[in-house]
Design a protein around this motif. Structure first.
Motif, PDB file in Angstrom:
ATOM      1  N   THR A  44      11.161   0.687   7.217  1.00 29.02           N
ATOM      2  CA  THR A  44      11.381   0.183   5.856  1.00 29.02           C
ATOM      3  C   THR A  44      10.944  -1.272   5.774  1.00 29.02           C
ATOM      4  O   THR A  44      10.623  -1.916   6.774  1.00 29.02           O
ATOM      5  CB  THR A  44      12.871   0.244   5.434  1.00 29.02           C
ATOM      6  OG1 THR A  44      13.571  -0.835   6.062  1.00 29.02           O
ATOM      7  CG2 THR A  44      13.516   1.565   5.810  1.00 29.02           C
ATOM      8  N   CYS A  45      10.997  -1.786   4.562  1.00 24.62           N
ATOM      9  CA  CYS A  45      10.725  -3.192   4.298  1.00 24.62           C
ATOM     10  C   CYS A  45      11.883  -4.047   4.826  1.00 24.62           C
ATOM     11  O   CYS A  45      12.971  -3.546   5.113  1.00 24.62           O
ATOM     12  CB  CYS A  45      10.562  -3.382   2.795  1.00 24.62           C
ATOM     13  SG  CYS A  45      10.079  -5.042   2.296  1.00 24.62           S
ATOM     14  N   ILE A  46      11.635  -5.365   4.911  1.00 19.95           N
ATOM     15  CA  ILE A  46      12.692  -6.283   5.359  1.00 19.95           C
ATOM     16  C   ILE A  46      13.615  -6.716   4.221  1.00 19.95           C
ATOM     17  O   ILE A  46      14.583  -7.443   4.445  1.00 19.95           O
ATOM     18  CB  ILE A  46      12.086  -7.557   5.991  1.00 19.95           C
ATOM     19  CG1 ILE A  46      11.110  -8.227   5.011  1.00 19.95           C
ATOM     20  CG2 ILE A  46      11.403  -7.242   7.310  1.00 19.95           C
ATOM     21  CD1 ILE A  46      10.621  -9.593   5.449  1.00 19.95           C
ATOM     22  N   ASP A  47      13.320  -6.299   3.014  1.00 22.16           N
ATOM     23  CA  ASP A  47      14.108  -6.707   1.853  1.00 22.16           C
ATOM     24  C   ASP A  47      15.612  -6.494   2.131  1.00 22.16           C
ATOM     25  O   ASP A  47      16.047  -5.385   2.437  1.00 22.16           O
ATOM     26  CB  ASP A  47      13.679  -5.860   0.638  1.00 22.16           C
ATOM     27  CG  ASP A  47      14.196  -6.429  -0.669  1.00 22.16           C
ATOM     28  OD1 ASP A  47      15.407  -6.736  -0.744  1.00 22.16           O
ATOM     29  OD2 ASP A  47      13.392  -6.579  -1.610  1.00 22.16           O
ATOM     30  N   VAL A  48      16.389  -7.571   1.997  1.00 27.70           N
ATOM     31  CA  VAL A  48      17.807  -7.490   2.379  1.00 27.70           C
ATOM     32  C   VAL A  48      18.611  -6.551   1.482  1.00 27.70           C
ATOM     33  O   VAL A  48      19.687  -6.080   1.867  1.00 27.70           O
ATOM     34  CB  VAL A  48      18.485  -8.885   2.386  1.00 27.70           C
ATOM     35  CG1 VAL A  48      17.879  -9.767   3.464  1.00 27.70           C
ATOM     36  CG2 VAL A  48      18.390  -9.554   1.025  1.00 27.70           C
ATOM     37  N   GLY A 102       9.354   3.351   1.408  1.00 25.89           N
ATOM     38  CA  GLY A 102       9.051   2.212   0.540  1.00 25.89           C
ATOM     39  C   GLY A 102      10.125   2.047  -0.523  1.00 25.89           C
ATOM     40  O   GLY A 102      11.040   2.857  -0.631  1.00 25.89           O
ATOM     41  N   HIS A 103      10.012   0.976  -1.302  1.00 21.52           N
ATOM     42  CA  HIS A 103      11.033   0.762  -2.340  1.00 21.52           C
ATOM     43  C   HIS A 103      10.423   0.094  -3.569  1.00 21.52           C
ATOM     44  O   HIS A 103       9.390  -0.567  -3.483  1.00 21.52           O
ATOM     45  CB  HIS A 103      12.173  -0.107  -1.785  1.00 21.52           C
ATOM     46  CG  HIS A 103      11.787  -1.528  -1.490  1.00 21.52           C
ATOM     47  ND1 HIS A 103      12.077  -2.574  -2.337  1.00 21.52           N
ATOM     48  CD2 HIS A 103      11.113  -2.074  -0.451  1.00 21.52           C
ATOM     49  CE1 HIS A 103      11.613  -3.707  -1.812  1.00 21.52           C
ATOM     50  NE2 HIS A 103      11.026  -3.434  -0.668  1.00 21.52           N
ATOM     51  N   THR A 104      11.120   0.262  -4.694  1.00 18.36           N
ATOM     52  CA  THR A 104      10.682  -0.385  -5.930  1.00 18.36           C
ATOM     53  C   THR A 104      10.921  -1.890  -5.828  1.00 18.36           C
ATOM     54  O   THR A 104      11.717  -2.352  -5.014  1.00 18.36           O
ATOM     55  CB  THR A 104      11.489   0.144  -7.132  1.00 18.36           C
ATOM     56  OG1 THR A 104      12.884  -0.032  -6.854  1.00 18.36           O
ATOM     57  CG2 THR A 104      11.209   1.614  -7.393  1.00 18.36           C
ATOM     58  N   ASP A 105      10.242  -2.633  -6.676  1.00 14.33           N
ATOM     59  CA  ASP A 105      10.438  -4.084  -6.782  1.00 14.33           C
ATOM     60  C   ASP A 105      10.195  -4.800  -5.447  1.00 14.33           C
ATOM     61  O   ASP A 105      10.915  -5.732  -5.086  1.00 14.33           O
ATOM     62  CB  ASP A 105      11.868  -4.381  -7.291  1.00 14.33           C
ATOM     63  CG  ASP A 105      12.023  -5.824  -7.750  1.00 14.33           C
ATOM     64  OD1 ASP A 105      11.042  -6.375  -8.289  1.00 14.33           O
ATOM     65  OD2 ASP A 105      13.107  -6.410  -7.535  1.00 14.33           O
ATOM     66  N   CYS A 106       9.174  -4.340  -4.704  1.00 14.81           N
ATOM     67  CA  CYS A 106       8.886  -4.951  -3.400  1.00 14.81           C
ATOM     68  C   CYS A 106       8.158  -6.279  -3.604  1.00 14.81           C
ATOM     69  O   CYS A 106       7.134  -6.339  -4.268  1.00 14.81           O
ATOM     70  CB  CYS A 106       8.039  -4.009  -2.545  1.00 14.81           C
ATOM     71  SG  CYS A 106       7.763  -4.661  -0.892  1.00 14.81           S
ATOM     72  N   GLN A 107       8.713  -7.322  -3.015  1.00 10.31           N
ATOM     73  CA  GLN A 107       8.131  -8.654  -3.208  1.00 10.31           C
ATOM     74  C   GLN A 107       6.773  -8.801  -2.518  1.00 10.31           C
ATOM     75  O   GLN A 107       5.945  -9.600  -2.930  1.00 10.31           O
ATOM     76  CB  GLN A 107       9.105  -9.738  -2.699  1.00 10.31           C
ATOM     77  CG  GLN A 107      10.433  -9.746  -3.431  1.00 10.31           C
ATOM     78  CD  GLN A 107      10.277  -9.807  -4.957  1.00 10.31           C
ATOM     79  OE1 GLN A 107       9.708 -10.749  -5.488  1.00 10.31           O
ATOM     80  NE2 GLN A 107      10.753  -8.775  -5.651  1.00 10.31           N
ATOM     81  N   VAL A 108       6.560  -8.002  -1.483  1.00 11.77           N
ATOM     82  CA  VAL A 108       5.258  -8.053  -0.813  1.00 11.77           C
ATOM     83  C   VAL A 108       4.192  -7.540  -1.776  1.00 11.77           C
ATOM     84  O   VAL A 108       3.086  -8.083  -1.860  1.00 11.77           O
ATOM     85  CB  VAL A 108       5.264  -7.210   0.484  1.00 11.77           C
ATOM     86  CG1 VAL A 108       3.884  -7.182   1.118  1.00 11.77           C
ATOM     87  CG2 VAL A 108       6.293  -7.768   1.464  1.00 11.77           C
TER      88      VAL A 108
HETATM   89 ZN   LIG Z   1       9.744  -4.801   0.114  1.00 11.49          ZN
END
Ligand SMILES: [Zn+2]
Length: 318
Positions: A44-48, A102-108
């Motif tokens: 997954t992403c690192i988004d907290v 993956g996820h919505t609103d990904c800052q990357v």
């Molecule tokens: Zn992300």
């Protein structure tokens, strides 16, 4: 037992997730039914914001959940660092299935190349120390879903990931927790097997192609020491070009008689190239020693306290 009509692990995960989203407070994964599909490896992403969300939406207990993370859940290549961790998750920690989530609103996804360059400058990283193609280097992407699909494709075709491992692509809505299935690893798995059978059927030309790979002698390949980076790139290119052709063999052919030039031999060559590429990989104060494999498997982050506990209510009739 295999062969019975029952849901497979990720089918059950999606089903429980969608029931929970629809308001069923009893919806949960009956994990004990899927012992032979666990543990899983998830990238997954690192988004907290995902820290509490991911274990909750998957509903898998911490001891069955190998969690890999990088910014943007990006796979950069068939031999990348993340790919090696996934390979170790399967080989060393016995992960049975892989999911790229993956996820919505990904800052990357939302960060443009120019913004990234500016923000790096803000933290003291000057443009000149960065490679020319910053976008590609950091794996910035324009579509969160396409990024997951691409990652799944790279994992599926990586020589480091065995054909026995289903590779799924999921997408989670960070607001609602609803899962969306982008790549069904069970389908892809069947496709891969079909593809292989096609290859076997159209023997003539294909065998010749594979034979040329078998005859290929890695020992005779010269890797100029002065162009170390290029060597690695070439090895990766070589693999990228040949992986499609090599393809993977389905599980059941494991004990089938193999002819000279069959994929196992070709795969050995691919592995030799990986080894060689790693041996020549530029390293600070390199002694040109063959690198030892990373010894520690990916760490599993502690689950957050609000994680849903797997429950085992009576199974509803379907
Ligand atoms: Zn992300």
């Amino acid at each position: 037992m295999r062969g019975e009509i029952r849901m497979r692990l990720f089918e059950a995960i999606l089903e429980a997730n969608h029931r929970a989203i629809a308001g069923d407070s009893t919806a949960s994964l009956r994990q004990s039914e899927f012992a032979d599909s666990l543990p899983i490896a998830a990238l997954t992403c690192i988004d907290v914001r995902l820290n509490p969300l991911i274990p909750e939406v998957l509903g898998i207990a911490e001891e069955h959940f190998i969690w890999l993370r990088n910014a943007g859940n990006i796979i950069t290549g068939p031999l990348s660092s993340t790919m090696r961790s996934l390979a170790l998750a399967c080989a060393v920690k016995c992960a049975k299935e892989i999911v790229i989530l993956g996820h919505t609103d990904c800052q990357v996804c939302k960060t443009t190349t120019m913004q990234l360059i500016e923000r790096l400058k803000d933290v003291g990283v000057e443009r000149q120390v960065l490679p020319d193609n910053v976008n590609e280097y950091f794996g910035l992407f324009a579509s969160e879903r396409q990024n997951v699909i691409k990652a799944c494709d790279l994992v599926r075709h990586s020589p480091l990931i065995g054909p026995k491992i289903p590779v799924h692509g999921l997408f989670v809505d960070i607001q609602t927790g609803k899962l969306e299935w982008l790549v069904n690893g069970y389908h892809t798995f069947a496709t891969v097997s079909d593809k292989w059978n096609e290859v076997v059927r159209s023997a003539g030309e294909t065998v010749d192609k594979l034979k040329s790979l078998t005859d290929f002698n890695i020992g005779e390949m010269k890797f100029p020491e002065t162009k170390i980076g290029e060597t690695v790139t070439k090895a990766e290119d070589w693999l990228a070009q040949n992986i499609e052709r090599l393809e993977v063999k389905p599980t059941q052919s494991e004990n089938a008689p193999t002819t000279p030039g069959s994929p196992p031999a070709a795969f050995n060559i691919a592995h030799q190239i990986v080894d060689l590429a790693q041996k020549h990989w530029p390293k600070p104060s390199a002694q040109s020693q063959r690198p030892t494999a990373p010894v520690s498997p990916p760490k599993i982050p502690l689950p957050p306290p609000i994680r849903v506990k797997p429950q085992f209510p009576p199974r509803p009739k379907r």
